[in-house]
Design a protein around this motif. Structure first.
Motif, PDB file in Angstrom:
ATOM      1  N   PRO A   1       0.806  -1.229   0.000  1.00 56.26           N
ATOM      2  CA  PRO A   1       0.000   0.000   0.000  1.00 56.26           C
ATOM      3  C   PRO A   1       0.836   1.275   0.000  1.00 56.26           C
ATOM      4  O   PRO A   1       0.313   2.358  -0.288  1.00 56.26           O
ATOM      5  CB  PRO A   1      -0.822  -0.121   1.296  1.00 56.26           C
ATOM      6  CG  PRO A   1       0.002  -0.996   2.182  1.00 56.26           C
ATOM      7  CD  PRO A   1       0.680  -1.972   1.265  1.00 56.26           C
ATOM      8  N   ARG A   2       2.135   1.169   0.309  1.00 56.41           N
ATOM      9  CA  ARG A   2       3.000   2.352   0.350  1.00 56.41           C
ATOM     10  C   ARG A   2       3.636   2.661  -0.999  1.00 56.41           C
ATOM     11  O   ARG A   2       4.274   3.695  -1.156  1.00 56.41           O
ATOM     12  CB  ARG A   2       4.089   2.151   1.397  1.00 56.41           C
ATOM     13  CG  ARG A   2       3.570   1.964   2.815  1.00 56.41           C
ATOM     14  CD  ARG A   2       4.651   1.460   3.735  1.00 56.41           C
ATOM     15  NE  ARG A   2       5.163   0.148   3.305  1.00 56.41           N
ATOM     16  CZ  ARG A   2       6.128  -0.515   3.920  1.00 56.41           C
ATOM     17  NH1 ARG A   2       6.715   0.009   4.987  1.00 56.41           N
ATOM     18  NH2 ARG A   2       6.514  -1.687   3.466  1.00 56.41           N
ATOM     19  N   MET A   3       3.504   1.755  -1.951  1.00 53.71           N
ATOM     20  CA  MET A   3       4.110   1.948  -3.259  1.00 53.71           C
ATOM     21  C   MET A   3       3.052   2.343  -4.290  1.00 53.71           C
ATOM     22  O   MET A   3       1.901   1.905  -4.220  1.00 53.71           O
ATOM     23  CB  MET A   3       4.814   0.664  -3.724  1.00 53.71           C
ATOM     24  CG  MET A   3       6.023   0.266  -2.906  1.00 53.71           C
ATOM     25  SD  MET A   3       6.811  -1.258  -3.541  1.00 53.71           S
ATOM     26  CE  MET A   3       7.393  -0.679  -5.154  1.00 53.71           C
ATOM     27  N   LYS A   4       3.451   3.142  -5.234  1.00 54.73           N
ATOM     28  CA  LYS A   4       2.565   3.477  -6.340  1.00 54.73           C
ATOM     29  C   LYS A   4       2.528   2.325  -7.339  1.00 54.73           C
ATOM     30  O   LYS A   4       3.405   1.456  -7.354  1.00 54.73           O
ATOM     31  CB  LYS A   4       3.042   4.756  -7.021  1.00 54.73           C
ATOM     32  CG  LYS A   4       2.952   5.988  -6.127  1.00 54.73           C
ATOM     33  CD  LYS A   4       3.429   7.242  -6.851  1.00 54.73           C
ATOM     34  CE  LYS A   4       3.319   8.473  -5.943  1.00 54.73           C
ATOM     35  NZ  LYS A   4       3.779   9.714  -6.613  1.00 54.73           N
ATOM     36  N   VAL A   5       1.510   2.337  -8.163  1.00 59.07           N
ATOM     37  CA  VAL A   5       1.275   1.230  -9.081  1.00 59.07           C
ATOM     38  C   VAL A   5       2.442   1.037 -10.050  1.00 59.07           C
ATOM     39  O   VAL A   5       2.872  -0.092 -10.303  1.00 59.07           O
ATOM     40  CB  VAL A   5      -0.036   1.473  -9.856  1.00 59.07           C
ATOM     41  CG1 VAL A   5      -0.142   0.521 -11.045  1.00 59.07           C
ATOM     42  CG2 VAL A   5      -1.229   1.297  -8.925  1.00 59.07           C
ATOM     43  N   GLY A   6       2.963   2.122 -10.576  1.00 56.78           N
ATOM     44  CA  GLY A   6       4.065   2.005 -11.530  1.00 56.78           C
ATOM     45  C   GLY A   6       5.262   1.274 -10.951  1.00 56.78           C
ATOM     46  O   GLY A   6       5.726   0.268 -11.528  1.00 56.78           O
ATOM     47  N   PRO A   7       5.794   1.716  -9.828  1.00 53.11           N
ATOM     48  CA  PRO A   7       6.920   1.008  -9.211  1.00 53.11           C
ATOM     49  C   PRO A   7       6.596  -0.435  -8.832  1.00 53.11           C
ATOM     50  O   PRO A   7       7.486  -1.286  -8.850  1.00 53.11           O
ATOM     51  CB  PRO A   7       7.222   1.864  -7.974  1.00 53.11           C
ATOM     52  CG  PRO A   7       6.777   3.234  -8.347  1.00 53.11           C
ATOM     53  CD  PRO A   7       5.553   3.026  -9.201  1.00 53.11           C
ATOM     54  N   ILE A   8       5.336  -0.713  -8.480  1.00 49.82           N
ATOM     55  CA  ILE A   8       4.953  -2.098  -8.168  1.00 49.82           C
ATOM     56  C   ILE A   8       5.156  -2.987  -9.390  1.00 49.82           C
ATOM     57  O   ILE A   8       5.708  -4.091  -9.305  1.00 49.82           O
ATOM     58  CB  ILE A   8       3.489  -2.151  -7.685  1.00 49.82           C
ATOM     59  CG1 ILE A   8       3.369  -1.596  -6.270  1.00 49.82           C
ATOM     60  CG2 ILE A   8       2.966  -3.584  -7.732  1.00 49.82           C
ATOM     61  CD1 ILE A   8       1.946  -1.520  -5.752  1.00 49.82           C
TER      62      ILE A   8
ATOM     63  N   ASN B   1       0.935   6.657 -11.341  1.00 50.62           N
ATOM     64  CA  ASN B   1       1.338   7.264 -10.068  1.00 50.62           C
ATOM     65  C   ASN B   1       0.264   7.165  -8.983  1.00 50.62           C
ATOM     66  O   ASN B   1       0.355   7.840  -7.958  1.00 50.62           O
ATOM     67  CB  ASN B   1       1.701   8.742 -10.290  1.00 50.62           C
ATOM     68  CG  ASN B   1       3.023   8.890 -11.034  1.00 50.62           C
ATOM     69  OD1 ASN B   1       4.019   8.269 -10.665  1.00 50.62           O
ATOM     70  ND2 ASN B   1       3.033   9.713 -12.088  1.00 50.62           N
ATOM     71  N   ARG B   2      -0.719   6.330  -9.187  1.00 48.15           N
ATOM     72  CA  ARG B   2      -1.741   6.138  -8.159  1.00 48.15           C
ATOM     73  C   ARG B   2      -1.338   5.026  -7.195  1.00 48.15           C
ATOM     74  O   ARG B   2      -0.503   4.178  -7.502  1.00 48.15           O
ATOM     75  CB  ARG B   2      -3.087   5.797  -8.788  1.00 48.15           C
ATOM     76  CG  ARG B   2      -3.762   6.964  -9.500  1.00 48.15           C
ATOM     77  CD  ARG B   2      -5.190   6.600  -9.871  1.00 48.15           C
ATOM     78  NE  ARG B   2      -5.882   7.703 -10.513  1.00 48.15           N
ATOM     79  CZ  ARG B   2      -7.160   7.676 -10.867  1.00 48.15           C
ATOM     80  NH1 ARG B   2      -7.875   6.572 -10.649  1.00 48.15           N
ATOM     81  NH2 ARG B   2      -7.726   8.716 -11.447  1.00 48.15           N
ATOM     82  N   TYR B   3      -1.979   5.028  -6.024  1.00 47.87           N
ATOM     83  CA  TYR B   3      -1.735   3.997  -5.018  1.00 47.87           C
ATOM     84  C   TYR B   3      -2.797   2.900  -5.128  1.00 47.87           C
ATOM     85  O   TYR B   3      -3.905   3.149  -5.635  1.00 47.87           O
ATOM     86  CB  TYR B   3      -1.748   4.604  -3.614  1.00 47.87           C
ATOM     87  CG  TYR B   3      -0.541   5.457  -3.309  1.00 47.87           C
ATOM     88  CD1 TYR B   3       0.629   4.872  -2.819  1.00 47.87           C
ATOM     89  CD2 TYR B   3      -0.561   6.833  -3.519  1.00 47.87           C
ATOM     90  CE1 TYR B   3       1.741   5.644  -2.532  1.00 47.87           C
ATOM     91  CE2 TYR B   3       0.551   7.625  -3.237  1.00 47.87           C
ATOM     92  CZ  TYR B   3       1.704   7.021  -2.749  1.00 47.87           C
ATOM     93  OH  TYR B   3       2.814   7.774  -2.484  1.00 47.87           O
ATOM     94  N   PRO B   4      -2.498   1.685  -4.650  1.00 49.59           N
ATOM     95  CA  PRO B   4      -3.452   0.571  -4.776  1.00 49.59           C
ATOM     96  C   PRO B   4      -4.827   0.857  -4.191  1.00 49.59           C
ATOM     97  O   PRO B   4      -5.837   0.378  -4.723  1.00 49.59           O
ATOM     98  CB  PRO B   4      -2.747  -0.573  -4.026  1.00 49.59           C
ATOM     99  CG  PRO B   4      -1.291  -0.278  -4.169  1.00 49.59           C
ATOM    100  CD  PRO B   4      -1.201   1.223  -4.108  1.00 49.59           C
ATOM    101  N   HIS B   5      -4.895   1.619  -3.077  1.00 48.68           N
ATOM    102  CA  HIS B   5      -6.195   1.839  -2.445  1.00 48.68           C
ATOM    103  C   HIS B   5      -7.120   2.687  -3.307  1.00 48.68           C
ATOM    104  O   HIS B   5      -8.327   2.785  -3.024  1.00 48.68           O
ATOM    105  CB  HIS B   5      -6.010   2.504  -1.070  1.00 48.68           C
ATOM    106  CG  HIS B   5      -5.602   3.944  -1.147  1.00 48.68           C
ATOM    107  ND1 HIS B   5      -4.289   4.344  -1.163  1.00 48.68           N
ATOM    108  CD2 HIS B   5      -6.345   5.087  -1.210  1.00 48.68           C
ATOM    109  CE1 HIS B   5      -4.238   5.665  -1.225  1.00 48.68           C
ATOM    110  NE2 HIS B   5      -5.470   6.139  -1.250  1.00 48.68           N
ATOM    111  N   GLN B   6      -6.585   3.287  -4.357  1.00 49.84           N
ATOM    112  CA  GLN B   6      -7.397   4.110  -5.238  1.00 49.84           C
ATOM    113  C   GLN B   6      -8.058   3.299  -6.359  1.00 49.84           C
ATOM    114  O   GLN B   6      -8.705   3.876  -7.235  1.00 49.84           O
ATOM    115  CB  GLN B   6      -6.536   5.225  -5.847  1.00 49.84           C
ATOM    116  CG  GLN B   6      -6.004   6.219  -4.805  1.00 49.84           C
ATOM    117  CD  GLN B   6      -5.064   7.241  -5.413  1.00 49.84           C
ATOM    118  OE1 GLN B   6      -3.907   6.954  -5.703  1.00 49.84           O
ATOM    119  NE2 GLN B   6      -5.574   8.451  -5.615  1.00 49.84           N
TER     120      GLN B   6
END
Length: 435
Positions: free
Chosen positions: A116-123, A157-162
């Motif tokens: 949850p602390r990482m953005k989608v792209g870096p994941i 650049n969005r986060y998973p919770h979004q």
């Protein structure tokens, strides 16, 4: 999915794969050693290049453990897993790491499997970094993969919770594709999603399989999902694969009583339907001491009677029901007439079988339920071929061309059935379990 089974080469070959978990109690092990938990016990099958092999079975049957053992997320106790001709069980260090690039996994819960602390792209880029791939091109590739799985590349650049649950699982799919794998293990990837979203995700997975030439091992509880996506289906029970066939063949021509029970349990989406769903009697035996011979025999509605008795089908069905009812003490024994009326309204079987039943009824009426159960078990259940030999047969296919395997002794005398010997069903030396 137009290519036939025979046209494909095995990408993954699993041979007698076994995973036992020890029950260590520390210093007390020397005094009271504990038997291991036999989560996966002698599983053998191939997964062809470009196909989807579905894996189904009840909770606790060993599906997820098998998947993790195949990928060497846990080390096998015995057996071999060949991927592209290399035995993963013998690899370690950099060799195993290199081979793992060709294998990825999609987990059941799309939320807990994303940081949850990482953005989608870096994941999505993380596997590329771990394997040192696509340096300088990672962001472009991540955006491209997000688009291929049905997401907007601008969400990089969005986060998973979004994201919604279905969108998060698409992110997991993009991450699995990041290193261009050949083989993906899907551990119930749509079970946590709404039914309306499941079909969309499944269709996306099929499109990606065709585009990237992927091979799937797809685990699911939902037999309707498996029928939609799988080329072949393996049915697992208590650490063993009990049936393996092409999808249409298995659904239209099941050859194992456990498979039939699973198919009968599928809900019918018609409120006018009056048919009863299949329900198996009894509990799944312990994987610590699984039954000898066929592991399904303690719940099987078609347990084969011992050769020394010549009972009719109705008489054997009554004896089988009485044997299991005594073991589980599911009735009140107020008098012989009550017992006879409940289980033997047409009288006891002739010969030795009837004598055993009469003695067992006497024990029950005297309150010696355990003695009655032991007598019935030793005389009937433990004398059956289902308890004495491990079943492993190939049978004729009616709706396909691939091999149809069924671990059931009902096929032992059939024309065309071939006994495969040990290595498909349970270990024939396993300790007997109570019926």
């Amino acid at each position: 999915m137009s290519e036939t089974h025979e046209d494909r080469e095995p990408l993954v070959r699993i041979e007698n794969l076994t995973k036992h978990f020890s029950q260590s109690s520390g210093l007390l092990d020397a005094l009271w050693p504990k038997s291991p938990v036999k989560a996966v016990d002698g599983v053998t099958f191939d997964i062809m290049e470009g196909e989807t092999l579905g894996l189904v079975g009840e909770s606790g049957c060993g599906k997820s453990t098998l998947a993790r053992t195949v990928l060497r997320l846990v080390d096998p106790t015995d057996g071999a897993v060949y991927v592209n001709g290399e035995n993963l069980a013998e690899l370690s260090g950099s060799d195993l790491r290199e081979q793992r690039r060709n294998m990825q996994m999609i987990f059941q819960d799309p939320q807990s499997s994303l940081d949850p602390r990482m953005k989608v792209g870096p994941i999505v880029e993380e596997p590329m970094k771990a394997h040192g791939l696509y340096e300088g091109e990672r962001e472009e590739r991540a955006r491209d993969l997000l688009e291929k799985v049905g997401l907007d590349p601008q969400h990089y650049n969005r986060y998973p919770h979004q994201f919604s649950g279905g969108q998060r699982q698409r992110i997991n799919l993009a991450r699995a594709l990041a290193v261009n794998p050949d083989f993906i293990v899907c551990d119930e990837p749509v079970s946590a999603l709404d039914v309306s979203i499941q079909a969309q995700v499944l269709n996306t997975m099929q499109d990606l399989q065709e585009e990237f030439g992927l091979t799937y091992l797809f685990i699911a509880h939902d037999l309707s999902v498996i029928r939609h996506i799988a080329d072949r289906v393996a049915v697992m029970y208590l650490g063993n694969v009990v049936e393996l066939a092409e999808t249409e063949e298995l659904y239209e021509n099941p050859q194992h009583p456990y498979t039939e029970a699973l198919l009968d349990s599928i809900p019918v989406p018609d409120p006018r339907s009056t048919g009863t769903r299949g329900v198996l009697e009894g509990d799944v035996p312990s994987p610590i001491e699984p039954p000898s011979g066929c592991r399904f025999r303690t719940r099987c509605p078609e347990l084969i009677q011992p050769d020394q008795y010549g009972m009719s089908d109705d008489e054997w069905a009554a004896v089988r029901e009485f044997t299991r009812a005594v073991k589980r003490r599911t009735f009140e024994a107020e008098g012989r007439d009550d017992v006879d009326e409940a289980f033997f309204p047409d009288g006891y079987p002739d010969g030795d079988a009837g004598s055993v039943v009469a003695d067992a009824v006497d024990d029950v009426l005297a309150g010696d339920w355990e003695d009655a159960s032991d007598l019935l078990q030793e005389s009937f259940a433990e004398q059956s071929i289902c308890a004495e030999e491990t079943p492993a047969y190939t049978v004729d296919s009616e709706f396909g061309t691939a091999e149809h395997r069924a671990a059931c002794h009902l096929h032992r005398d059939e024309h065309g059935a071939v006994n495969l010997g040990d290595g498909v069903g349970a270990d024939s030396d396993s300790a007997p379990a109570d019926d």
